[in-house]
Design a protein around this motif. Structure first.
Motif, PDB file in Angstrom:
ATOM      1  N   TRP A  85       2.103   2.278  -0.399  1.00  0.00           N
ATOM      2  CA  TRP A  85       1.200   3.415  -0.913  1.00  0.00           C
ATOM      3  C   TRP A  85       0.689   4.103   0.371  1.00  0.00           C
ATOM      4  O   TRP A  85       0.636   5.410   0.351  1.00  0.00           O
ATOM      5  CB  TRP A  85       0.381   3.041  -1.905  1.00  0.00           C
ATOM      6  N   SER A  86       0.071   3.654   1.457  1.00  0.00           N
ATOM      7  CA  SER A  86      -0.271   4.192   2.517  1.00  0.00           C
ATOM      8  C   SER A  86       0.699   4.972   3.301  1.00  0.00           C
ATOM      9  O   SER A  86       0.332   6.189   3.820  1.00  0.00           O
ATOM     10  CB  SER A  86      -1.227   3.257   3.386  1.00  0.00           C
ATOM     11  N   PRO A 140      -7.480   0.979   0.712  1.00  0.00           N
ATOM     12  CA  PRO A 140      -6.897   0.288   1.861  1.00  0.00           C
ATOM     13  C   PRO A 140      -7.909  -0.518   2.797  1.00  0.00           C
ATOM     14  O   PRO A 140      -7.473  -1.395   3.505  1.00  0.00           O
ATOM     15  CB  PRO A 140      -6.011   1.457   2.617  1.00  0.00           C
ATOM     16  N   VAL A 164       1.249   7.974   1.427  1.00  0.00           N
ATOM     17  CA  VAL A 164       0.152   8.905   1.613  1.00  0.00           C
ATOM     18  C   VAL A 164       0.134   9.892   3.028  1.00  0.00           C
ATOM     19  O   VAL A 164       0.261  11.063   2.927  1.00  0.00           O
ATOM     20  CB  VAL A 164      -0.946   8.321   1.322  1.00  0.00           C
ATOM     21  N   ALA A 192      -1.517  13.266   3.170  1.00  0.00           N
ATOM     22  CA  ALA A 192      -2.640  13.245   4.290  1.00  0.00           C
ATOM     23  C   ALA A 192      -3.077  14.276   4.905  1.00  0.00           C
ATOM     24  O   ALA A 192      -1.983  15.001   5.646  1.00  0.00           O
ATOM     25  CB  ALA A 192      -2.578  12.054   5.356  1.00  0.00           C
ATOM     26  N   THR A 221     -12.796   3.738   8.868  1.00  0.00           N
ATOM     27  CA  THR A 221     -12.036   4.878   8.215  1.00  0.00           C
ATOM     28  C   THR A 221     -12.780   6.341   8.043  1.00  0.00           C
ATOM     29  O   THR A 221     -12.180   7.166   7.958  1.00  0.00           O
ATOM     30  CB  THR A 221     -11.675   4.399   6.537  1.00  0.00           C
ATOM     31  N   ALA A 278      -0.425  -1.806  -1.115  1.00  0.00           N
ATOM     32  CA  ALA A 278      -1.299  -0.827  -0.109  1.00  0.00           C
ATOM     33  C   ALA A 278      -0.581  -0.459   0.871  1.00  0.00           C
ATOM     34  O   ALA A 278      -0.792   0.794   1.410  1.00  0.00           O
ATOM     35  CB  ALA A 278      -2.381  -1.837   0.292  1.00  0.00           C
ATOM     36  N   ALA A 320      -4.678  11.096  -2.722  1.00  0.00           N
ATOM     37  CA  ALA A 320      -4.161  10.142  -2.035  1.00  0.00           C
ATOM     38  C   ALA A 320      -4.290   8.975  -2.792  1.00  0.00           C
ATOM     39  O   ALA A 320      -3.831   7.719  -2.698  1.00  0.00           O
ATOM     40  CB  ALA A 320      -4.881   9.994  -0.655  1.00  0.00           C
ATOM     41  N   TYR A 321      -4.904   8.853  -3.888  1.00  0.00           N
ATOM     42  CA  TYR A 321      -5.326   7.848  -4.712  1.00  0.00           C
ATOM     43  C   TYR A 321      -4.058   7.345  -5.517  1.00  0.00           C
ATOM     44  O   TYR A 321      -3.257   8.327  -6.030  1.00  0.00           O
ATOM     45  CB  TYR A 321      -6.500   7.778  -5.656  1.00  0.00           C
TER      46      TYR A 321
END
Length: 497
Positions: free
Chosen positions: A286-287, A250, A290, A295, A425, A283, A138-139
């Protein structure tokens, strides 16, 4: 004409001499006292012992195969019972990076000549395959470029996977030294505190591994140093640097408000909004990517019953972490969004503080207690040095703003929000459903936030009564102690009988 020259000499000399001296002394201390520790750890630390290093190596290797982001697969992860996620990587690299078995006691983790011979003989595989790496898949790719370059160079030169891991480590060390040195050169305030953060044994252990954690700490220091410059160019570059840091982590999203309270004073609101948008956009985008492609549940384990905060059926069985179920818990108990992180922090503060200074391997190799005490004193000295005003300020700085106090409080508020988001998180992605204590939080997650305290500390003229050099003694002593103690504890853990 003679008077003009004398006037120029009188105004230029006191301003240039301390700035250059303090700047280059900090860089010199960083290079002489931190660089040897980095190189020793890069060579001596067994592969797989730094945090998540096998996963980080697979993520770096995936860049060499053209994979900018990991991907989810339909195959179930045997540990979580849910779909798996990972990257395309060479299995030979994963074998060389795996290190000791997770259940092996520390006393039995000894690097013998036979083990080294076996690791050096491991070959590359004919072609890469899918490798499970649900956390690092996920990075983002940017902070893995140095390690990827090290891996690729080693392979081109004919080295095997084990040697390639060390090439990746050395690449990270070189980039960390460059970024850290640049941060010390550019900073106009808090340089001693930056030196402390960059020289922490835990920082050096992370920077000497093949992961991204050490680079994120160095980037955070560079971003802060740019914001301390008090000019427009520094603000924009600081925003760019923090955009990368926030994209990789994030939970640091509250830092997008830094342009409103740090940097050069008097900038128009639209410019500050644009900087914040620049910091947030990577961020958020990209999130979203993901969530769409990567995820999956992270924590593996056996079936378990939910904890006391679970509002649903108490007999329902869970096997892995479950973000949806944890969201139900928080919606049913909204106050727990604050109480859970604070309670967990209070329960683990001692271990977390040790992890921030240095706790190596699988968090089972501590430093001697006097070294911890010395480093805590060095952190206090670094923060105190931030509060020392310049004897004769010559330009407008962010501290001179009439709203400076409010801005400093806002920075502290951002850091508190980051802390809460880190815990939440981990509650959503790692902690068993309904648990009353958050699991999985490590001190290294807070290290990129430590230099931001520089932007929250006011200046106190009373501190001018003491020489500035007084505050240098403890950080330099701590760096010297780290130079001696860190290699010794690694030698004792992995090499001495």
């Amino acid at each position: 004409m003679e008077l003009d020259r004398r006037g120029l000499a009188e105004t230029a000399e006191p301003r240039a001499r301390p700035k250059v001296t303090e700047r280059w002394l900090a860089v010199l201390a960083f290079v002489l006292l931190a660089a040897p520790v980095l190189l020793i750890l890069a060579v001596m630390m067994p592969t797989g012992e730094p945090p998540d290093e096998p996963m980080h190596l697979m993520r770096a290797d995936s860049l060499l195969h053209g994979q900018l982001i990991g991907h989810r697969v339909a195959t179930l992860n045997p540990g979580t019972g849910a779909p798996d996620a990972g990257v395309t990587s060479d299995p030979g690299l994963a074998v060389a990076a795996q290190g000791f078995d997770l259940l092996t006691p520390l006393a039995q983790k000894k690097v013998s000549p036979a083990r080294l011979k076996m690791l050096r003989s491991l070959p590359w595989w004919p072609k890469p395959i899918f490798m499970s790496a649900p956390n690092t898949a996920a990075y983002g790719p940017l902070t893995y470029i140095p390690a990827a370059m090290g891996l690729g160079t080693a392979r081109l030169l004919g080295f095997g996977p084990y040697a390639a891991i060390h090439w990746a480590r050395f690449a990270n060390v070189a980039v960390f030294l460059a970024i850290g040195g640049l941060a010390l050169l550019l900073a106009r305030r808090g340089r001693l505190m930056l030196l402390v953060v960059l020289g922490l044994p835990m920082t050096l252990a992370l920077a000497s591994a093949a992961g991204q954690d050490g680079l994120l700490i160095a980037l955070a220091c560079l971003g802060v140093s740019l914001f301390t410059r008090g000019d427009r160019r520094g603000d924009w570059w600081g925003a760019v640097i923090f955009a990368l840091v926030i994209m990789q982590r994030p939970p640091y999203l509250p830092l997008v408000l830094l342009p409103f309270v740090a940097g050069s004073p008097g900038r128009p609101l639209c410019e500050r909004l644009l900087k914040s948008a620049l910091m947030a956009a990577p961020a958020l985008l990209w999130s979203a990517a993901v969530a769409r492609w990567v995820a999956v549940p992270l924590r593996a384990g056996v079936d378990y019953l939910p904890g006391p905060l679970w509002p649903g059926d108490p007999h329902r069985l869970f096997r892995s972490s479950n973000a949806g179920a944890q969201l139900t818990v928080l919606l049913h108990h909204p106050v727990q969004a604050v109480l859970l992180p604070l309670h967990s922090l209070a329960a683990h503060w001692k271990t977390l503080s040790e992890e921030c200074v240095g706790l190596f391997g699988f968090l089972d190799i501590p430093l001697p207690l006097p070294v911890y005490a010395l480093w805590f004193a060095a952190i206090a000295a670094g923060l105190t040095a931030v509060a020392i005003p310049k004897p004769e300020p010559t330009r407008a700085t962010p501290e001179a703003s009439p709203h400076a106090t409010l801005g400093r409080l806002a920075v502290l508020g951002m850091l508190l929000c980051c802390l809460l988001l880190i815990y939440l998180t981990l509650y959503m992605t790692w902690t068993p459903v309904g648990a009353s204590l958050i699991e999985g939080v490590q001190g290294r997650y807070f290290l990129p936030l430590l230099p931001i305290l520089i932007l929250a500390i006011p200046r106190f003229r009373i501190l001018l009564r003491l020489p500035r050099g007084v505050w240098v003694i403890l950080p330099v002593a701590a760096l010297c102690a780290g130079l001696i103690a860190t290699p010794l504890v690694i030698l004792r853990a992995y090499y001495w009988p």
